[in-house]
Design a protein around this motif. Structure first.
Motif, PDB file in Angstrom:
ATOM      1  N   ILE A 101     -17.519 -15.284   2.123  1.00  7.01           N
ATOM      2  CA  ILE A 101     -18.717 -14.885   2.866  1.00  7.01           C
ATOM      3  C   ILE A 101     -18.354 -14.430   4.278  1.00  7.01           C
ATOM      4  O   ILE A 101     -18.762 -13.361   4.725  1.00  7.01           O
ATOM      5  CB  ILE A 101     -19.743 -16.049   2.929  1.00  7.01           C
ATOM      6  N   VAL A 102     -17.592 -15.222   4.969  1.00  3.48           N
ATOM      7  CA  VAL A 102     -17.249 -14.941   6.366  1.00  3.48           C
ATOM      8  C   VAL A 102     -16.376 -13.694   6.506  1.00  3.48           C
ATOM      9  O   VAL A 102     -16.468 -12.982   7.504  1.00  3.48           O
ATOM     10  CB  VAL A 102     -16.564 -16.187   6.986  1.00  3.48           C
ATOM     11  N   ASN A 103     -15.562 -13.417   5.496  1.00  9.41           N
ATOM     12  CA  ASN A 103     -14.609 -12.310   5.598  1.00  9.41           C
ATOM     13  C   ASN A 103     -15.003 -11.053   4.825  1.00  9.41           C
ATOM     14  O   ASN A 103     -14.269 -10.062   4.857  1.00  9.41           O
ATOM     15  CB  ASN A 103     -13.219 -12.783   5.161  1.00  9.41           C
ATOM     16  N   LEU A 104     -16.159 -11.074   4.137  1.00  6.35           N
ATOM     17  CA  LEU A 104     -16.630  -9.884   3.425  1.00  6.35           C
ATOM     18  C   LEU A 104     -16.819  -8.737   4.413  1.00  6.35           C
ATOM     19  O   LEU A 104     -17.559  -8.876   5.388  1.00  6.35           O
ATOM     20  CB  LEU A 104     -17.984 -10.160   2.765  1.00  6.35           C
ATOM     21  N   ARG A 105     -16.188  -7.636   4.167  1.00  4.50           N
ATOM     22  CA  ARG A 105     -16.270  -6.490   5.085  1.00  4.50           C
ATOM     23  C   ARG A 105     -17.429  -5.581   4.660  1.00  4.50           C
ATOM     24  O   ARG A 105     -17.220  -4.578   3.987  1.00  4.50           O
ATOM     25  CB  ARG A 105     -14.942  -5.753   5.120  1.00  4.50           C
ATOM     26  N   ILE A 106     -18.641  -5.968   5.090  1.00 10.69           N
ATOM     27  CA  ILE A 106     -19.833  -5.219   4.694  1.00 10.69           C
ATOM     28  C   ILE A 106     -20.646  -4.726   5.889  1.00 10.69           C
ATOM     29  O   ILE A 106     -21.773  -4.265   5.725  1.00 10.69           O
ATOM     30  CB  ILE A 106     -20.719  -6.031   3.716  1.00 10.69           C
ATOM     31  N   PHE A 107     -20.064  -4.814   7.083  1.00  5.57           N
ATOM     32  CA  PHE A 107     -20.693  -4.240   8.270  1.00  5.57           C
ATOM     33  C   PHE A 107     -19.944  -2.966   8.640  1.00  5.57           C
ATOM     34  O   PHE A 107     -18.739  -2.849   8.407  1.00  5.57           O
ATOM     35  CB  PHE A 107     -20.680  -5.236   9.437  1.00  5.57           C
ATOM     36  N   ASN A 108     -20.662  -2.019   9.201  1.00  3.49           N
ATOM     37  CA  ASN A 108     -20.066  -0.723   9.513  1.00  3.49           C
ATOM     38  C   ASN A 108     -19.130  -0.773  10.708  1.00  3.49           C
ATOM     39  O   ASN A 108     -19.417  -1.446  11.693  1.00  3.49           O
ATOM     40  CB  ASN A 108     -21.158   0.315   9.785  1.00  3.49           C
ATOM     41  N   VAL A 148     -18.701 -10.271   9.009  1.00  5.05           N
ATOM     42  CA  VAL A 148     -19.687 -10.894   9.887  1.00  5.05           C
ATOM     43  C   VAL A 148     -18.978 -11.610  11.030  1.00  5.05           C
ATOM     44  O   VAL A 148     -19.457 -11.620  12.170  1.00  5.05           O
ATOM     45  CB  VAL A 148     -20.636 -11.840   9.116  1.00  5.05           C
ATOM     46  N   LYS A 149     -17.837 -12.195  10.746  1.00  2.00           N
ATOM     47  CA  LYS A 149     -17.073 -12.898  11.783  1.00  2.00           C
ATOM     48  C   LYS A 149     -16.575 -11.914  12.834  1.00  2.00           C
ATOM     49  O   LYS A 149     -16.723 -12.146  14.032  1.00  2.00           O
ATOM     50  CB  LYS A 149     -15.902 -13.645  11.151  1.00  2.00           C
ATOM     51  N   ASP A 150     -16.001 -10.812  12.384  1.00  2.24           N
ATOM     52  CA  ASP A 150     -15.467  -9.819  13.317  1.00  2.24           C
ATOM     53  C   ASP A 150     -16.567  -9.104  14.079  1.00  2.24           C
ATOM     54  O   ASP A 150     -16.352  -8.635  15.195  1.00  2.24           O
ATOM     55  CB  ASP A 150     -14.599  -8.797  12.578  1.00  2.24           C
ATOM     56  N   ASP A 151     -17.750  -9.017  13.488  1.00  4.13           N
ATOM     57  CA  ASP A 151     -18.876  -8.320  14.108  1.00  4.13           C
ATOM     58  C   ASP A 151     -19.652  -9.223  15.070  1.00  4.13           C
ATOM     59  O   ASP A 151     -20.508  -8.747  15.797  1.00  4.13           O
ATOM     60  CB  ASP A 151     -19.814  -7.784  13.015  1.00  4.13           C
ATOM     61  N   GLY A 152     -19.364 -10.522  15.036  1.00  2.00           N
ATOM     62  CA  GLY A 152     -20.091 -11.458  15.893  1.00  2.00           C
ATOM     63  C   GLY A 152     -21.466 -11.808  15.365  1.00  2.00           C
ATOM     64  O   GLY A 152     -22.304 -12.337  16.105  1.00  2.00           O
ATOM     65  N   GLY A 153     -21.706 -11.525  14.082  1.00  2.00           N
ATOM     66  CA  GLY A 153     -23.008 -11.800  13.477  1.00  2.00           C
ATOM     67  C   GLY A 153     -23.214 -13.268  13.157  1.00  2.00           C
ATOM     68  O   GLY A 153     -22.319 -14.099  13.318  1.00  2.00           O
ATOM     69  N   GLN A 208     -19.499 -23.026   9.220  1.00  2.00           N
ATOM     70  CA  GLN A 208     -19.435 -23.116  10.683  1.00  2.00           C
ATOM     71  C   GLN A 208     -17.991 -23.094  11.157  1.00  2.00           C
ATOM     72  O   GLN A 208     -17.658 -22.429  12.138  1.00  2.00           O
ATOM     73  CB  GLN A 208     -20.165 -24.363  11.181  1.00  2.00           C
ATOM     74  N   GLN A 209     -17.140 -23.798  10.444  1.00  2.00           N
ATOM     75  CA  GLN A 209     -15.712 -23.826  10.792  1.00  2.00           C
ATOM     76  C   GLN A 209     -15.094 -22.443  10.611  1.00  2.00           C
ATOM     77  O   GLN A 209     -14.400 -21.947  11.496  1.00  2.00           O
ATOM     78  CB  GLN A 209     -14.994 -24.844   9.909  1.00  2.00           C
ATOM     79  N   ASP A 210     -15.370 -21.798   9.481  1.00  2.00           N
ATOM     80  CA  ASP A 210     -14.786 -20.486   9.195  1.00  2.00           C
ATOM     81  C   ASP A 210     -15.345 -19.393  10.102  1.00  2.00           C
ATOM     82  O   ASP A 210     -14.622 -18.471  10.491  1.00  2.00           O
ATOM     83  CB  ASP A 210     -15.004 -20.108   7.722  1.00  2.00           C
ATOM     84  N   LEU A 211     -16.635 -19.495  10.443  1.00  2.00           N
ATOM     85  CA  LEU A 211     -17.275 -18.493  11.302  1.00  2.00           C
ATOM     86  C   LEU A 211     -16.943 -18.728  12.780  1.00  2.00           C
ATOM     87  O   LEU A 211     -16.937 -17.800  13.570  1.00  2.00           O
ATOM     88  CB  LEU A 211     -18.792 -18.505  11.097  1.00  2.00           C
ATOM     89  N   GLY A 212     -16.680 -19.982  13.108  1.00  6.07           N
ATOM     90  CA  GLY A 212     -16.343 -20.316  14.490  1.00  6.07           C
ATOM     91  C   GLY A 212     -17.546 -20.568  15.372  1.00  6.07           C
ATOM     92  O   GLY A 212     -17.436 -20.578  16.600  1.00  6.07           O
ATOM     93  N   LYS A 213     -18.712 -20.783  14.752  1.00  8.25           N
ATOM     94  CA  LYS A 213     -19.926 -21.097  15.512  1.00  8.25           C
ATOM     95  C   LYS A 213     -20.963 -21.682  14.561  1.00  8.25           C
ATOM     96  O   LYS A 213     -20.825 -21.578  13.341  1.00  8.25           O
ATOM     97  CB  LYS A 213     -20.457 -19.862  16.221  1.00  8.25           C
ATOM     98  N   PRO A 214     -22.027 -22.293  15.116  1.00 10.65           N
ATOM     99  CA  PRO A 214     -23.073 -22.865  14.261  1.00 10.65           C
ATOM    100  C   PRO A 214     -23.770 -21.799  13.422  1.00 10.65           C
ATOM    101  O   PRO A 214     -23.847 -20.638  13.816  1.00 10.65           O
ATOM    102  CB  PRO A 214     -24.053 -23.485  15.265  1.00 10.65           C
ATOM    103  N   ILE A 215     -24.264 -22.224  12.260  1.00 12.75           N
ATOM    104  CA  ILE A 215     -25.072 -21.352  11.416  1.00 12.75           C
ATOM    105  C   ILE A 215     -26.483 -21.922  11.353  1.00 12.75           C
ATOM    106  O   ILE A 215     -26.707 -23.081  11.701  1.00 12.75           O
ATOM    107  CB  ILE A 215     -24.483 -21.187  10.003  1.00 12.75           C
ATOM    108  N   SER A 216     -27.428 -21.111  10.907  1.00 10.49           N
ATOM    109  CA  SER A 216     -28.806 -21.557  10.709  1.00 10.49           C
ATOM    110  C   SER A 216     -29.003 -21.899   9.241  1.00 10.49           C
ATOM    111  O   SER A 216     -28.304 -21.369   8.377  1.00 10.49           O
ATOM    112  CB  SER A 216     -29.781 -20.446  11.120  1.00 10.49           C
ATOM    113  N   THR A 217     -29.965 -22.774   8.965  1.00  5.03           N
ATOM    114  CA  THR A 217     -30.206 -23.189   7.581  1.00  5.03           C
ATOM    115  C   THR A 217     -31.696 -23.386   7.325  1.00  5.03           C
ATOM    116  O   THR A 217     -32.489 -23.489   8.256  1.00  5.03           O
ATOM    117  CB  THR A 217     -29.501 -24.526   7.252  1.00  5.03           C
ATOM    118  N   GLY A 218     -31.989 -23.473   6.038  1.00  5.89           N
ATOM    119  CA  GLY A 218     -33.296 -23.923   5.610  1.00  5.89           C
ATOM    120  C   GLY A 218     -33.225 -25.435   5.466  1.00  5.89           C
ATOM    121  O   GLY A 218     -32.314 -26.077   5.988  1.00  5.89           O
ATOM    122  N   ILE A 219     -34.180 -26.011   4.732  1.00 10.52           N
ATOM    123  CA  ILE A 219     -34.176 -27.446   4.452  1.00 10.52           C
ATOM    124  C   ILE A 219     -34.058 -27.615   2.950  1.00 10.52           C
ATOM    125  O   ILE A 219     -34.904 -27.122   2.189  1.00 10.52           O
ATOM    126  CB  ILE A 219     -35.454 -28.126   4.982  1.00 10.52           C
TER     127      ILE A 219
END
Length: 150
Positions: free
Chosen positions: A49-56, A66-71, A114-125
């Motif tokens: 998920i973190v490394n999928l290259r799907i941003f332009n 998403v990680k490289d894009d800062g998303g 969060q560890q792989d992205l290097g920052k907190p993520i948002s979630t549902g419940i």
């Protein structure tokens, strides 16, 4: 684990009219957990998920993660991803894990992302009646199943 990953311009999840998670540019990830899932599955899925290259990139080619894009990432549990629809018209959810198995794996996936992205993520419940709002960017939607790694 089965995940539906959507590249979004914005996404949010609401429970009882309260926003529990919201992101701007990033990934909305719906995840379904089954009894056969384990630590190896969640580590593999998180990395994917973190490394999928799907941003332009600068040439408008999907070549940035998403990680490289800062998303950001919004993760939502969704047992219906394991619906069996082969027989009849009422889906069966027999493959979806019960909460006693799914919740610990879901919580571990949050930590791993969060560890792989290097920052907190948002979630549902987990298990709540959630209302999800999103603006799919592209549209780009990818389905990944950890049982189909090869």
């Amino acid at each position: 684990m089965r995940a539906v990953i959507q590249r979004v311009s914005t996404a949010s999840v609401t429970v009882d009219n309260i926003v529990t998670g919201a992101i701007q540019k990033g990934l909305l990830v719906l995840v379904g957990i089954e009894d056969a899932d384990n630590q190896e599955d969640l580590q593999w899925l998180s990395s994917k998920i973190v490394n999928l290259r799907i941003f332009n990139d600068e040439n408008e080619v999907m070549n940035v993660s998403v990680k490289d894009d800062g998303g950001d990432i919004l993760l939502i549990s969704q047992f219906t991803l394991h619906a069996a629809t082969k027989k009849g018209n009422r889906p069966s959810y027999i493959k979806a894990s019960k909460p006693d198995i799914a919740i610990p794996l879901y919580e571990q996936l949050i930590v791993q992302l969060q560890q792989d992205l290097g920052k907190p993520i948002s979630t549902g419940i987990f298990g709540a009646d959630m209302k999800v709002s999103l603006l799919n960017d592209g549209p780009v939607t990818i389905v990944i199943d950890t049982k189909n790694k090869e």
